[in-house]
Design a protein around this motif. Structure first.
Motif, PDB file in Angstrom:
ATOM      1  N   GLU A 414     -40.039 -27.443 -36.707  1.00 12.20           N
ATOM      2  CA  GLU A 414     -41.147 -27.839 -37.566  1.00 12.20           C
ATOM      3  C   GLU A 414     -42.513 -27.666 -36.899  1.00 12.20           C
ATOM      4  N   MET A 415     -42.522 -27.523 -35.595  1.00 12.79           N
ATOM      5  CA  MET A 415     -43.810 -27.416 -34.904  1.00 12.79           C
ATOM      6  C   MET A 415     -44.461 -26.080 -35.213  1.00 12.79           C
ATOM      7  N   ASP A 416     -45.733 -26.129 -35.516  1.00 16.04           N
ATOM      8  CA  ASP A 416     -46.481 -24.925 -35.824  1.00 16.04           C
ATOM      9  C   ASP A 416     -47.177 -24.415 -34.561  1.00 16.04           C
ATOM     10  N   PRO A 417     -47.098 -23.113 -34.299  1.00 13.81           N
ATOM     11  CA  PRO A 417     -47.758 -22.586 -33.087  1.00 13.81           C
ATOM     12  C   PRO A 417     -49.242 -22.907 -33.011  1.00 13.81           C
ATOM     13  N   SER A 418     -49.889 -23.132 -34.144  1.00 11.53           N
ATOM     14  CA  SER A 418     -51.321 -23.434 -34.106  1.00 11.53           C
ATOM     15  C   SER A 418     -51.619 -24.728 -33.365  1.00 11.53           C
ATOM     16  N   GLU A 419     -50.598 -25.571 -33.168  1.00 18.56           N
ATOM     17  CA  GLU A 419     -50.824 -26.846 -32.502  1.00 18.56           C
ATOM     18  C   GLU A 419     -51.097 -26.671 -31.007  1.00 18.56           C
ATOM     19  N   SER A 431     -59.173 -23.185 -35.486  1.00 20.52           N
ATOM     20  CA  SER A 431     -59.173 -24.633 -35.247  1.00 20.52           C
ATOM     21  C   SER A 431     -58.812 -25.410 -36.506  1.00 20.52           C
ATOM     22  N   ARG A 432     -59.225 -24.914 -37.656  1.00 16.71           N
ATOM     23  CA  ARG A 432     -58.958 -25.650 -38.895  1.00 16.71           C
ATOM     24  C   ARG A 432     -57.481 -25.638 -39.278  1.00 16.71           C
ATOM     25  N   LEU A 433     -56.681 -24.771 -38.626  1.00 12.13           N
ATOM     26  CA  LEU A 433     -55.257 -24.714 -38.945  1.00 12.13           C
ATOM     27  C   LEU A 433     -54.482 -25.850 -38.307  1.00 12.13           C
ATOM     28  N   VAL A 434     -55.057 -26.500 -37.289  1.00  7.70           N
ATOM     29  CA  VAL A 434     -54.348 -27.556 -36.571  1.00  7.70           C
ATOM     30  C   VAL A 434     -54.358 -28.824 -37.410  1.00  7.70           C
ATOM     31  N   SER A 435     -53.168 -29.408 -37.649  1.00 16.10           N
ATOM     32  CA  SER A 435     -53.061 -30.627 -38.451  1.00 16.10           C
ATOM     33  C   SER A 435     -53.471 -31.833 -37.619  1.00 16.10           C
ATOM     34  N   PRO A 436     -54.484 -32.588 -38.055  1.00 13.74           N
ATOM     35  CA  PRO A 436     -54.915 -33.765 -37.273  1.00 13.74           C
ATOM     36  C   PRO A 436     -53.979 -34.955 -37.502  1.00 13.74           C
ATOM     37  N   ASN A 437     -53.836 -35.797 -36.483  1.00 16.30           N
ATOM     38  CA  ASN A 437     -53.087 -37.058 -36.586  1.00 16.30           C
ATOM     39  C   ASN A 437     -51.680 -36.854 -37.141  1.00 16.30           C
ATOM     40  N   ARG A 438     -51.032 -35.867 -36.624  1.00 14.74           N
ATOM     41  CA  ARG A 438     -49.691 -35.586 -37.141  1.00 14.74           C
ATOM     42  C   ARG A 438     -48.619 -36.367 -36.384  1.00 14.74           C
ATOM     43  N   TYR A 439     -48.949 -36.864 -35.203  1.00 15.24           N
ATOM     44  CA  TYR A 439     -47.949 -37.518 -34.369  1.00 15.24           C
ATOM     45  C   TYR A 439     -48.227 -39.019 -34.272  1.00 15.24           C
ATOM     46  N   TRP A 440     -47.545 -39.685 -33.360  1.00 15.68           N
ATOM     47  CA  TRP A 440     -47.564 -41.149 -33.286  1.00 15.68           C
ATOM     48  C   TRP A 440     -48.667 -41.676 -32.377  1.00 15.68           C
ATOM     49  N   ALA A 441     -49.663 -40.885 -32.093  1.00 18.23           N
ATOM     50  CA  ALA A 441     -50.802 -41.308 -31.254  1.00 18.23           C
ATOM     51  C   ALA A 441     -50.336 -41.793 -29.886  1.00 18.23           C
ATOM     52  N   VAL A 502     -44.721 -16.140 -27.300  1.00 16.68           N
ATOM     53  CA  VAL A 502     -43.869 -14.954 -27.453  1.00 16.68           C
ATOM     54  C   VAL A 502     -42.694 -15.271 -28.363  1.00 16.68           C
ATOM     55  N   ASP A 503     -42.094 -16.425 -28.176  1.00 13.84           N
ATOM     56  CA  ASP A 503     -40.976 -16.818 -29.048  1.00 13.84           C
ATOM     57  C   ASP A 503     -41.453 -17.052 -30.485  1.00 13.84           C
ATOM     58  N   SER A 504     -42.660 -17.575 -30.633  1.00 11.18           N
ATOM     59  CA  SER A 504     -43.184 -17.864 -31.975  1.00 11.18           C
ATOM     60  C   SER A 504     -43.428 -16.597 -32.781  1.00 11.18           C
ATOM     61  N   ARG A 505     -43.607 -15.467 -32.103  1.00  9.57           N
ATOM     62  CA  ARG A 505     -43.849 -14.215 -32.831  1.00  9.57           C
ATOM     63  C   ARG A 505     -42.668 -13.838 -33.718  1.00  9.57           C
ATOM     64  N   ASN A 506     -41.478 -14.369 -33.418  1.00  9.19           N
ATOM     65  CA  ASN A 506     -40.287 -14.047 -34.206  1.00  9.19           C
ATOM     66  C   ASN A 506     -40.105 -14.984 -35.389  1.00  9.19           C
ATOM     67  N   LYS A 507     -40.994 -15.970 -35.549  1.00  9.65           N
ATOM     68  CA  LYS A 507     -40.862 -16.931 -36.640  1.00  9.65           C
ATOM     69  C   LYS A 507     -41.597 -16.429 -37.889  1.00  9.65           C
ATOM     70  N   GLU A 508     -41.244 -17.046 -39.012  1.00 11.67           N
ATOM     71  CA  GLU A 508     -41.966 -16.775 -40.257  1.00 11.67           C
ATOM     72  C   GLU A 508     -43.224 -17.624 -40.269  1.00 11.67           C
ATOM     73  N   LEU A 509     -44.360 -16.972 -40.084  1.00  9.90           N
ATOM     74  CA  LEU A 509     -45.631 -17.689 -40.001  1.00  9.90           C
ATOM     75  C   LEU A 509     -46.602 -17.156 -41.045  1.00  9.90           C
ATOM     76  N   SER A 510     -47.619 -17.923 -41.307  1.00  5.67           N
ATOM     77  CA  SER A 510     -48.665 -17.458 -42.216  1.00  5.67           C
ATOM     78  C   SER A 510     -49.478 -16.368 -41.518  1.00  5.67           C
ATOM     79  N   PRO A 511     -50.144 -15.512 -42.280  1.00  4.45           N
ATOM     80  CA  PRO A 511     -50.927 -14.434 -41.652  1.00  4.45           C
ATOM     81  C   PRO A 511     -51.978 -14.939 -40.668  1.00  4.45           C
ATOM     82  N   GLU A 512     -52.629 -16.042 -40.993  1.00  2.00           N
ATOM     83  CA  GLU A 512     -53.669 -16.555 -40.102  1.00  2.00           C
ATOM     84  C   GLU A 512     -53.075 -17.029 -38.776  1.00  2.00           C
ATOM     85  N   VAL A 513     -51.937 -17.718 -38.854  1.00  2.00           N
ATOM     86  CA  VAL A 513     -51.304 -18.198 -37.620  1.00  2.00           C
ATOM     87  C   VAL A 513     -50.813 -17.018 -36.785  1.00  2.00           C
ATOM     88  N   LYS A 514     -50.297 -15.983 -37.441  1.00  2.00           N
ATOM     89  CA  LYS A 514     -49.859 -14.792 -36.702  1.00  2.00           C
ATOM     90  C   LYS A 514     -51.032 -14.173 -35.944  1.00  2.00           C
TER      91      LYS A 514
END
Length: 961
Positions: A414-419, A431-441, A502-514
């Motif tokens: 579930e982790m997005d490379p943009s993080e 920078s706007r692709l990073v989800s804020p406050n996604r974790y348990w602080a 490098v591993d993330s390049r094999n995932k299905e990502l949005s064009p911006e994240v790629k």
């Protein structure tokens, strides 16, 4: 409370007597407790007393102190020993004073006593791990059967309209009684089946078709289908109090031996390891993936691996033994523990809170282990497990344990490379692709790697200071002893982020994240000067943003990488321009990116540029860079021009104009490809190709003669191998010229003759004169210049006229220009073709100087052949006249042939009498009337022969002379 983390948290403690508004003059003693989770917002608690009363309470697990009194009924005057909730039929089965009672689960209907069962000592409900039904088996195989409804205690037939059913097992002396309860029209029909068992049974459980029983001797397995029993194991003499508990909704059974729990499967076979409890369990129940054990005034919570994760002291609520109750269906989130006068309810803590408690103590492995087990038990989703992996990864990252952190990042789906982008560059277009406050602080916000490392090192220094001061600093001393330097930490962090990207390049990502992954990956490669990785990324199919990288790569001198990047993005002009710059400025400083010294740097640049130009259909671009590439390697230039990888081929006229006139090999290779592969039929290009080959042949012939002269002058200093090499090169060019001159009919032979007319290329001249139809000149060249008698005779055969041979004979006998007659060639000609020539013409051409002995035999044979041909003609003529005469005679005989008819003669077709009618006779002697002949037309005769198609011969027609 002693715990490594919180699994159970107290919800409420209550006094059932006070909740039920019982007077203080009638105190109650709690003897049994059962829990049933009716819904997420309501859990029912059944409390059985020593005086036979059954109290029903309702609790909302989500709200503290939300206890409600529902009902109180009196079952009997003796203590209630066991309470079973049967959710399938919405009933409760109660054991009291050796009798069984059936009540609806709201305790609103009258209590029904199952009077046909007495002296019951233990009961248990059936657990099903799969869909089974044994109703028919009980009726067919039971030793005794009876039926009771809630309205009648007399046996009756089972209702055919069955809604649902539930099963229980009861221990009566040395017998087991299987109880089937069928709910139909709000009535419960009961069926029984008795089976022999053992004496002194104290514990019983039922899973699928396996009934587990325990007495003071040990544990046994009885099959409900057949009644057969097997020993599981024997109890030691010191243990005389067996207890058992079905687990995992009937997938496993826990057998207790003192403080040891043995887990077996429904077939009685050991499954997994044993569990060792800290105390002698008074009761055991399952709560999700945990086991709750009561005993020694405590509640202990164990994981299935045997680890005790929490211990709760309940001694303050009473000093007597504890009675533990849990939801046997496995759906509940609550347990209840009772003393003689109080019931304490505990609810399962939030899974998130359990995991967070471990993470706050930096117990990362335990948190992951817990999450994995929860996911296997279905208590959390796979997505939540991925979330925990990512959370652990960030915590490890800020603890400078980069390799472990990235290992967890990779396990998180579930982790997005943009993080991880902020670790590389704080402010960027992604920078706007990073989800804020996604974790348990639990960790700081991501920051550039230098800041993360500096903050962690400062934190470590503070913890070291606190530890020296005698305070608990939660410091990992093992990590501290092997702490790398700041530079090493930075490199380690970059390499591990590279591994993740490098591993993330094999995932299905949005064009911006790629785009962000590839662009920032290039940043990291450059930071460590990983040139091969940079070039591989730039030259492969990538999503790098050129605008973000071109200035960076240009300033750092990574021009090869920039050229590859331009090429992968279709910016061919910029890419090829860089390769040209590198080829012309091949100083070591410009080529520091590559360590391959096997090939010249200029050629490497030309090769890379050619790869791009081979695909380019931009004619101006290709021709612009053709010159410098051809200066380095002419083969590469040819490859570019003749490439079929481009969608649109180049204009031949513009290509030929752009090729340097000194690059003869390039021009010839291109023209050859144009004519042979592209099947170009333009006479101009055929003529240009032939002229170029002719000039090359003339030059190489001259060079070859000069080389031989130099070898002679140097007294053999030029080796024979060198001379052979020059000769082979010369012949290869001439062979190409000769083959083309023979194969093509589109070039202009006159233009070629102007070039080769004064040379020694006689065979080429012969081919050209032949194209022009100059037979005499061709024969002169073949016979006199090349002295190739075989080729000259072959050419005469191609002409196909006898006078050509006479003309060739004349050339042999009178070569002129002071040459001696070629008598041997003339005799060979007469020997091969003299029989077909006119003897008179041959004799006229013979020279008086020709020795008689050379021509005598040939002339004699020629004359004899002439006489033989004449006589053969006379014989054939005479035979033809004889055949003609015979044919005329036979025709006359056929026409004079007669047939005799009488009054009985009939037509062979219609079988009518002929009489005086006209008739027709076929060659096979069949006779038909004229009318049948007209009707049949050219059809076969009456004998089936078709004389129009199949010619018929009679023996007398053939020539016999």
């Amino acid at each position: 409370m002693d715990s490594s983390f919180t699994v159970l948290e107290q919800l409420t403690d209550l006094d059932p007597a006070r909740v039920a508004n019982l007077p203080q003059s009638t105190p109650i003693t709690i003897r049994s407790v059962a829990i049933f989770s009716r819904s997420e917002s309501e859990t029912l608690i059944y409390v059985g007393t020593g005086g036979g009363k059954l109290i029903l309470l309702s609790v909302n697990p989500s709200l503290p102190d939300s206890v409600q009194f529902v009902q109180l009924i009196s079952i009997s005057s003796r203590l209630i020993e066991a309470i079973l909730v049967l959710p399938e039929i919405e009933r409760v089965l109660v054991l009291s004073d050796g009798f069984l009672y059936l009540i609806d689960w709201q305790l609103s209907l009258p209590v029904k006593k199952l009077g046909f069962l007495k002296e019951v000592t233990a009961i248990a409900r059936r657990f099903r791990s799969e869909s089974t039904s044994i109703s028919s088996e009980i009726r067919e195989n039971g030793n005794s059967s009876s039926e009771i409804t809630e309205d009648s205690a007399e046996p009756s037939m089972s209702d055919t309209h069955c809604i649902s059913s539930s099963f229980a097992i009861a221990v009566v002396g040395k017998k087991l009684v299987v109880i089937e309860m069928i709910l139909s029209d709000n009535n419960v029909n009961v069926h029984l089946k008795e089976m022999p068992a053992f004496d002194g049974i104290k514990a019983v459980g039922w899973v699928n078709e396996s009934i587990f029983i325990g007495n003071s001797n040990g544990y046994f397995l009885v099959y409900s289908e057949t009644g057969k029993s097997n020993d599981i194991f024997t109890l030691p003499e010191s243990s005389r109090n067996p207890k058992l508990m079905p687990l995992s909704k009937g997938e496993e059974v826990l057998l207790l031996v003192d403080n040891l729990g043995v887990v077996i499967d429904p077939q009685g076979q050991p499954k997994g390891g044993s569990l060792v409890f800290k105390c002698m369990p008074d009761g055991v129940c399952q709560l999700g993936s945990y086991l709750v054990v009561s005993g020694d005034r405590k509640l202990e919570i164990y994981r299935r691996n045997g680890e005790c994760v929490q211990s709760i002291d309940v001694g303050k609520f009473g000093s007597s033994g504890l009675i533990l109750g849990g939801d046997e269906t496995g759906k509940g989130e609550m347990v209840a523990v009772a003393t003689t006068s109080k019931v304490i309810c505990y609810r399962k803590a939030s899974v998130d809170e359990q995991i967070k408690a471990l993470l706050k103590k930096s117990r990362y492995r335990e948190a992951i282990s817990l999450s994995v087990s929860l996911e296997l038990d279905g208590e959390i989703t796979k997505r939540t497990l991925s979330f925990v992996h990512a959370q652990v990864g960030f915590l490890l990252f800020f603890d400078l344990r980069f390799e472990e952190a990235v290992d967890h990042f990779l396990l998180s789906e579930e982790m997005d490379p943009s993080e991880v982008f902020p670790f590389i560059m704080q402010e960027n277009r992604w920078s706007r692709l990073v989800s804020p406050n996604r974790y348990w602080a639990l960790h700081p916000p991501p920051a550039p790697l230098e800041e993360v490392i500096d903050a962690a090192l400062a934190r470590i220094q503070n913890m070291v200071f606190l530890k020296r001061a005698g305070l608990d600093a939660n410091l990992d001393e093992g990590f501290l002893l092997n702490l790398p330097s700041r530079a090493d930490l930075l490199e380690l962090a970059i390499r591990n982020i590279i591994r993740y990207l490098v591993d993330s390049r094999n995932k299905e990502l949005s064009p911006e994240v790629k785009e962000g992954v590839d662009t920032l990956l290039m940043y990291l490669y450059r930071a460590l000067d990983l040139v091969p990785e940079m070039e591989n990324l730039a030259s492969s199919d990538n999503n790098c943003v050129v605008e973000e990288l071109e200035l960076l790569l240009n300033n750092s001198g990574h021009l090869r990488t920039l050229a590859f990047l331009y090429g992968s993005k279709g910016m061919d002009s910029k890419s090829v321009s860089i390769w040209r710059h590198l080829a012309r400025n091949y100083a070591a400083t410009l080529w520091r990116e590559t360590a391959d010294h096997g090939t010249s740097n200029e050629r490497k640049a030309a090769e890379e540029a050619s790869k791009i130009l081979q695909f380019s259909s931009d004619e101006d671009l290709v021709l612009e860079h053709l010159t410098w590439i051809s200066d380095i390697d002419e083969d590469l230039a040819v490859t570019i021009l003749i490439s079929e990888k481009r969608t649109k081929q180049l204009s031949p006229e513009n290509v030929l104009e752009a090729i340097d006139s000194r690059k003869v090999a390039i021009r010839q290779s291109y023209l050859q490809w144009l004519i042979e592969d592209q099947e170009c039929d333009d006479p101009r290009y055929h003529t240009l190709y032939a002229l170029s080959l002719a000039r090359s042949a003339l030059e190489e012939v001259a060079m070859g003669s000069d080389g031989t002269e130099r070898a002679e002058r140097s007294n053999g200093s030029l080796s024979e191998d060198c001379i052979d090499e020059v000769a082979n090169d010369r012949y290869s060019v001439r062979e190409r010229l000769q083959l083309f001159l023979q194969a093509s009919d589109l070039y202009n032979p006159e233009e070629l003759l102007e070039v080769v007319n004064d040379s020694e290329l006689w065979l080429e001249k012969a081919i050209l004169y032949r194209k022009m139809g100059q037979e005499n000149i061709v024969l002169q060249i073949l016979a006199l210049k090349l002295e190739d008698s075989e080729a000259a005779e072959q050419y005469c055969a191609e002409i196909g006229r006898d006078d050509a041979y006479i003309q060739l004979l004349d050339l042999y006998l009178d070569p002129q220009n002071g040459r001696e007659p070629m008598f041997t060639a003339a005799v060979r000609l007469l020997h091969n073709h003299g029989e077909s020539l006119d003897p008179l013409q041959v004799l006229e051409k013979l020279s008086p100087e020709m020795p008689l002995q050379l021509a005598a035999d040939t002339i004699l044979r020629m004359l004899r052949a002439r006489v033989h041909h004449h006589r053969q003609g006379q014989i054939v003529h005479s035979m033809s006249r004889a055949i003609n005469l015979d044919a005329k005679l036979t025709r006359m005989e056929e026409r004079s042939r007669h047939v005799q008819l009488n009054d009985e003669s009939m037509c062979d077709s219609c079988h009518a009498r002929l009489g005086t009618k006209l008739f027709v006779m076929y060659p096979d002697n069949s006779v038909v009337c004229y009318r049948c002949y007209r009707n049949q037309g050219e059809s076969p005769s009456t004998n089936g022969q078709f004389f129009k198609k199949n010619v018929s011969f009679r023996p007398g027609w053939l020539v016999t002379r």
